[in-house]
Motif scaffolding. Structure first.
Motif, PDB file in Angstrom:
ATOM      1  N   LEU A 156      36.103  60.014  43.111  1.00  0.00           N
ATOM      2  CA  LEU A 156      36.322  58.908  42.192  1.00  0.00           C
ATOM      3  C   LEU A 156      36.259  57.635  43.012  1.00  0.00           C
ATOM      4  CD1 LEU A 156      39.376  60.222  40.129  1.00  0.00           C
ATOM      5  CD2 LEU A 156      36.968  60.227  39.447  1.00  0.00           C
ATOM      6  N   LEU A 157      35.515  56.673  42.523  1.00  0.00           N
ATOM      7  CA  LEU A 157      35.410  55.385  43.198  1.00  0.00           C
ATOM      8  C   LEU A 157      36.209  54.378  42.390  1.00  0.00           C
ATOM      9  CD1 LEU A 157      34.114  53.555  45.365  1.00  0.00           C
ATOM     10  CD2 LEU A 157      32.219  53.216  43.763  1.00  0.00           C
ATOM     11  N   VAL A 158      37.167  53.719  43.043  1.00  0.00           N
ATOM     12  CA  VAL A 158      37.965  52.690  42.387  1.00  0.00           C
ATOM     13  C   VAL A 158      37.495  51.343  42.910  1.00  0.00           C
ATOM     14  CG1 VAL A 158      40.284  51.791  42.001  1.00  0.00           C
ATOM     15  CG2 VAL A 158      39.927  54.265  42.232  1.00  0.00           C
ATOM     16  N   THR A 159      37.080  50.483  41.987  1.00  0.00           N
ATOM     17  CA  THR A 159      36.621  49.148  42.356  1.00  0.00           C
ATOM     18  C   THR A 159      37.441  48.109  41.603  1.00  0.00           C
ATOM     19  OG1 THR A 159      34.896  49.245  40.647  1.00  0.00           O
ATOM     20  CG2 THR A 159      34.262  49.857  42.895  1.00  0.00           C
ATOM     21  N   LYS A 160      37.524  46.948  42.186  1.00  0.00           N
ATOM     22  CA  LYS A 160      38.293  45.871  41.571  1.00  0.00           C
ATOM     23  C   LYS A 160      37.346  44.976  40.782  1.00  0.00           C
ATOM     24  CE  LYS A 160      41.367  42.050  42.638  1.00  0.00           C
ATOM     25  NZ  LYS A 160      42.017  41.270  43.697  1.00  0.00           N
ATOM     26  N   ASP A 161      37.720  44.705  39.536  1.00  0.00           N
ATOM     27  CA  ASP A 161      36.982  43.781  38.686  1.00  0.00           C
ATOM     28  C   ASP A 161      37.939  42.632  38.384  1.00  0.00           C
ATOM     29  OD1 ASP A 161      36.268  42.561  36.036  1.00  0.00           O
ATOM     30  OD2 ASP A 161      34.539  43.904  36.275  1.00  0.00           O
ATOM     31  N   ASN A 162      37.559  41.422  38.765  1.00  0.00           N
ATOM     32  CA  ASN A 162      38.469  40.283  38.612  1.00  0.00           C
ATOM     33  C   ASN A 162      38.870  40.031  37.161  1.00  0.00           C
ATOM     34  OD1 ASN A 162      38.620  39.749  41.353  1.00  0.00           O
ATOM     35  ND2 ASN A 162      36.849  38.396  41.312  1.00  0.00           N
ATOM     36  N   ASP A 163      37.991  40.355  36.208  1.00  0.00           N
ATOM     37  CA  ASP A 163      38.303  40.119  34.799  1.00  0.00           C
ATOM     38  C   ASP A 163      38.992  41.312  34.143  1.00  0.00           C
ATOM     39  OD1 ASP A 163      37.136  37.556  34.860  1.00  0.00           O
ATOM     40  OD2 ASP A 163      35.142  38.423  34.566  1.00  0.00           O
ATOM     41  N   ALA A 164      38.511  42.522  34.416  1.00  0.00           N
ATOM     42  CA  ALA A 164      38.996  43.719  33.717  1.00  0.00           C
ATOM     43  C   ALA A 164      40.022  44.512  34.519  1.00  0.00           C
ATOM     44  CB  ALA A 164      37.824  44.614  33.355  1.00  0.00           C
ATOM     45  N   GLY A 165      40.257  44.161  35.767  1.00  0.00           N
ATOM     46  CA  GLY A 165      41.164  44.935  36.613  1.00  0.00           C
ATOM     47  C   GLY A 165      40.417  46.049  37.328  1.00  0.00           C
ATOM     48  N   SER A 166      41.129  47.066  37.742  1.00  0.00           N
ATOM     49  CA  SER A 166      40.498  48.168  38.477  1.00  0.00           C
ATOM     50  C   SER A 166      39.666  49.037  37.557  1.00  0.00           C
ATOM     51  CB  SER A 166      41.572  49.032  39.150  1.00  0.00           C
ATOM     52  OG  SER A 166      42.272  48.278  40.104  1.00  0.00           O
ATOM     53  N   LYS A 167      38.534  49.500  38.086  1.00  0.00           N
ATOM     54  CA  LYS A 167      37.652  50.405  37.352  1.00  0.00           C
ATOM     55  C   LYS A 167      37.485  51.682  38.152  1.00  0.00           C
ATOM     56  CE  LYS A 167      34.692  47.149  34.900  1.00  0.00           C
ATOM     57  NZ  LYS A 167      33.287  46.755  34.680  1.00  0.00           N
ATOM     58  N   ILE A 168      37.441  52.811  37.450  1.00  0.00           N
ATOM     59  CA  ILE A 168      37.259  54.108  38.101  1.00  0.00           C
ATOM     60  C   ILE A 168      35.914  54.669  37.676  1.00  0.00           C
ATOM     61  CG2 ILE A 168      38.130  56.457  38.325  1.00  0.00           C
ATOM     62  CD1 ILE A 168      40.918  55.344  37.756  1.00  0.00           C
ATOM     63  N   SER A 169      35.114  55.088  38.648  1.00  0.00           N
ATOM     64  CA  SER A 169      33.820  55.704  38.391  1.00  0.00           C
ATOM     65  C   SER A 169      33.824  57.105  38.972  1.00  0.00           C
ATOM     66  CB  SER A 169      32.690  54.916  39.059  1.00  0.00           C
ATOM     67  OG  SER A 169      32.732  53.567  38.673  1.00  0.00           O
ATOM     68  N   ASP A 170      33.299  58.064  38.226  1.00  0.00           N
ATOM     69  CA  ASP A 170      33.169  59.445  38.692  1.00  0.00           C
ATOM     70  C   ASP A 170      31.928  59.521  39.564  1.00  0.00           C
ATOM     71  OD1 ASP A 170      32.966  62.165  39.064  1.00  0.00           O
ATOM     72  OD2 ASP A 170      33.355  62.664  36.979  1.00  0.00           O
ATOM     73  N   MET A 171      32.084  59.962  40.804  1.00  0.00           N
ATOM     74  CA  MET A 171      30.970  59.992  41.764  1.00  0.00           C
ATOM     75  C   MET A 171      30.550  61.434  42.083  1.00  0.00           C
ATOM     76  SD  MET A 171      30.598  56.781  42.241  1.00  0.00           S
ATOM     77  CE  MET A 171      29.505  56.724  43.647  1.00  0.00           C
TER      78      MET A 171
END
Length: 122
Positions: free
Chosen positions: A105-120
């Motif tokens: 799982l990749l967790v990235t920071k989005d300044n508008d939406a907060g943290s996002k999780i992507s299945d890798m």
């Protein structure tokens, strides 16, 4: 383990081949491995005393102070204990770990939406 008068613990490590010494006398990599072993042991002890078995193990940034050999040893340890848990989550920013585990799982920071999780998954 020995309780300090000022609070906290002195952790004294001993084995058959060496005289006992304080945990803070070991190298950074040795300390990481020793503390990881202590944490696993305490987790198993506490869940056993509660009459349960741990289903999930979360390992958060335990490899940051390890060299390449230490990271390889950590990966082998996780693979060896993987049959004891339904899920093991390894949290890390170290790229070498990405190649060691197939589900990610990749967790990235989005300044508008907060943290996002992507299945890798591969």
């Amino acid at each position: 383990l020995k309780l300090k008068k000022s609070g906290g613990l002195d952790i004294i490590i001993s084995n058959a081949n060496r005289s006992p010494k304080l945990l803070n006398m070991y190298s950074g990599g040795e300390t990481v491995r020793i503390v990881f072993a202590i944490l696993l042991s305490l987790s198993n002890l506490l869940t056993s005393r509660a009459g349960k078995k741990s289903q999930t193990l979360i390992i958060d940034e335990r490899v940051a102070a390890l060299d390449d050999e230490g990271i390889n040893q950590f990966i082998e340890i996780v693979k060896c204990i993987s049959n004891q848990y339904k899920k093991i989550l390894v949290v890390s920013h170290i790229d070498k770990l990405k190649d060691a585990f197939t589900e990610q799982l990749l967790v990235t920071k989005d300044n508008d939406a907060g943290s996002k999780i992507s299945d890798m998954r591969n």
